[in-house]
Scaffold this active site. Sequence first.
Site, PDB file in Angstrom:
ATOM      1  N   ILE A 460      60.804 -70.242  36.616  1.00 47.73           N
ATOM      2  CA  ILE A 460      60.178 -69.617  35.659  1.00 47.73           C
ATOM      3  C   ILE A 460      58.730 -70.067  36.038  1.00 47.73           C
ATOM      4  O   ILE A 460      58.275 -71.198  36.188  1.00 47.73           O
ATOM      5  CB  ILE A 460      60.361 -70.478  34.328  1.00 47.73           C
ATOM      6  CG1 ILE A 460      61.989 -70.145  34.050  1.00 47.73           C
ATOM      7  CG2 ILE A 460      59.440 -69.937  33.057  1.00 47.73           C
ATOM      8  CD1 ILE A 460      62.581 -70.999  32.790  1.00 47.73           C
ATOM      9  N   HIS A 461      57.777 -69.082  35.781  1.00 44.05           N
ATOM     10  CA  HIS A 461      56.219 -69.167  36.150  1.00 44.05           C
ATOM     11  C   HIS A 461      55.469 -69.006  35.050  1.00 44.05           C
ATOM     12  O   HIS A 461      55.685 -67.913  34.232  1.00 44.05           O
ATOM     13  CB  HIS A 461      55.973 -68.365  37.299  1.00 44.05           C
ATOM     14  CG  HIS A 461      54.836 -68.364  37.558  1.00 44.05           C
ATOM     15  ND1 HIS A 461      54.157 -69.538  38.297  1.00 44.05           N
ATOM     16  CD2 HIS A 461      53.598 -67.606  37.653  1.00 44.05           C
ATOM     17  CE1 HIS A 461      52.930 -69.709  38.742  1.00 44.05           C
ATOM     18  NE2 HIS A 461      52.306 -68.429  38.309  1.00 44.05           N
ATOM     19  N   PRO A 462      54.457 -69.633  34.564  1.00 41.27           N
ATOM     20  CA  PRO A 462      53.963 -70.925  35.232  1.00 41.27           C
ATOM     21  C   PRO A 462      54.658 -72.098  34.244  1.00 41.27           C
ATOM     22  O   PRO A 462      54.723 -72.106  33.359  1.00 41.27           O
ATOM     23  CB  PRO A 462      52.707 -71.038  35.073  1.00 41.27           C
ATOM     24  CG  PRO A 462      52.118 -69.551  34.110  1.00 41.27           C
ATOM     25  CD  PRO A 462      53.447 -69.044  33.816  1.00 41.27           C
TER      26      PRO A 462
END
Length: 475
Positions: A460-462
Site C-alpha cells: 500500500i503506497h505511501p
Amino acid sequence: MNPQYQYDIFVIGGGSGGLTVVDEAQKLGKRVGLADYIKPSPHGTQWGTGGTCPNVGCIPKKLMHMTALIGEIRHELTATGWQGVDPHSKHDWNTLVNEVQRQVKGINKANDDWLVTTNGITYYNKLGKLKDDHTIELIDKDGQSEFVTAEYIVIAVGSRPSFPTDIPNVKLLTITSDDLFSLKKAPGKTLVVGASYVALECAGFLTGLGYDVTVMVRSILLRGFDQEMAERIGEFMKIQGTKFIRGTIPTSIEDVDGKRLVKWVLNGQEQSDIFDTVLLAIGRSADTQNLGLEQVGVQTNKESGKIIANDADSTSVSNIFAIGDCVQGRLELTPTAIMCGKRLIKRLYCNGNQIMEYSDVSTTVFTPLEYGCVGYSEDAAIKKFGKENLKIFTSEFTPLFWNFANRKGTCYAKLIVKKEDDIIIGFHYLGPDAAEVTQGFGVVIKLKAKKNDLDNVVGIHPSVAEEIVQMQTWK
Ligand code: FAD
Ligand code: NA7
C-alpha cells in the site's frame, strides 16, 4: 451442577484473566463467584475493578504514551504551515492525570455495573484465600471473614511490582507503575531503574512530556527481545533526550529535603545525583503470598512465588486452575490472559480441547519509537537454527512525513526466514503505529507464510508497512 457446592466456579482475582472466566462461565448459565480486592501500594495508591490493565497498566500507559506523541507533533506544526503554535509550550501533568483517571473510572464503572447487575455472578470486594480444595475464605477490609464453596476454583491474582531487598526504606523512597498514573504531583527530574518493557515505556513518555529522565540499566535493554531492535530503541530515546546510565544499580537512596539522593558505583567509582522521583520498574512478582496455596497443596516456584500449572492450566490440585500473570512461564500480557480464560471455560464446560499457545504472540513495546514483534528474535533464531540456516532481511527507512517535517531518526524492520522452507519465523518493526502494523503480520506468522508469499503481496503506497512486503536485502 453439583448441589454440594455453593458455586460451580469461583474466581480469585478480577483482572484480564479472571473477568474473562467469570464472563464466559456466566454466559453458560453457571453459578459464578468472584473475589477481587486491591491491596494498596506502599504509598496507599488504590484503584477500582478490572485488574492491572485498565487501572495501572496497558490503558493509562497507552494514554500517556499517546499524549507524549501528540507533544512531538507541536515541533512539526510550524514546519508544515500551522501558525500560532508554540513549539516550546509546556505540558500540564495534573490535567493529564485527571483525564487518564476519568477514563479509568469510566472502565471501573462499566465493570461494577456489569458485576452487580448480571444474573449468575456474585461479586465480593474481598481478599480470597484457599481453605481447602473446595473452600475459599473471603476477608473484607475490616478483617471479617466468610466462607464459600465451589466445584472449580480459578486463581487469577496477577502480579505486583518488585522491590530490591537491600536498600533501606526503598518502598517509601521510590514509586512504581502502581503509583505513576495517578501521581498528584508532576514527577519532575526522574530516575527510572530497570531496562525492560515497563521501564522504557515510562521513561519514553516522561521524556516526551518534558521531564528530565535518566534510565539506570543493570545489564541489557529489553531482555528477551531482539537485541538489535532493543539497541535501536535506546538510540532513538537518546535522540529524544532520555539519558542512560548502563551497567549499574542504585546502592542507596536517601531522602534529602523531599528529594531523592541516589548513589551507585560505576567503573569502581561511587557516583550520585539528586532526583525528584525514583521510579522502580525492576520486574513484577506473583501476588500469591497469603493465598493459602501451600496449605492446600498448590505447588509454586519458591523463588518467584509463581504458581506451577500444566498446559491445561491445572495446578497440582486437580479442581484448582491458575491463569494469567501469576502462573510460571506465561507471557505477561492482557490478551494472553483473556484467551487462556476463554479456552479454560471451553474445556471445562463445552468439550473444548484447545490449550493456550504462547508461541507467535504479537506484542508491542510502546516506546517513543514503537516496537512491534512476533515470533523469534534474531538472537533466539540463531541459537535454535544456526546462523547459516537463516536469511535475515532488513530495511532501514524514513517515513514520508518524517522527511517532510524534518523529524530526526530512522525506522527499521526485520524478517527472519528459514532457508530450508522459506517460512518466516520472526517479524520485527520499529516505527509509527507498530501495534497496528504488527497485528496483521501476527496472522502472517501464525499461518506460517513464506517469504515468497510476502513477495507476491502488492504494497500500500505511501505507507510504512509497504517497506515490509518489499524487503529484498538480507544480512
Ligand atoms: P491482573 O490484571 O493483575 O488482575 C489480578 C487481580 O487480582 C487484581 O485486581 C488484584 O488486585 C486481585 N487480587 C490479587 N490477590 C487477590 C486476592 N487474594 N483476593 C482477591 N483479589 C486479589 N499487557 C498488554 O497486553 N499490553 C500492554 O500494553 C501492557 N502494558 C502494561 C503496562 C504496565 C505498566 C503493566 C504493569 C502491565 C502491562 N501489561 C500489558 C500487562 C497486563 O496488564 C497483565 O499481563 C494483565 O493485566 C494480567 O492479567 P491477570 O488477570 O493475570 O492479572
Ligand atoms: P521485566 O521484564 O522482568 O524486566 C525487569 C528489568 O529490571 C530488567 O531490565 C532487569 O535487568 C531489571 N532489574 C531486575 N532487578 C533489578 C535490580 N535489583 N536493580 C536494577 N534493575 C533490575 O520487568 P518489567 O517490569 O519491565 O515487565 C514485567 C511485565 O509487566 C512485562 O512482561 C509486561 O507485560 C508487564 P536484567 O535484564 O535482569 O539485568
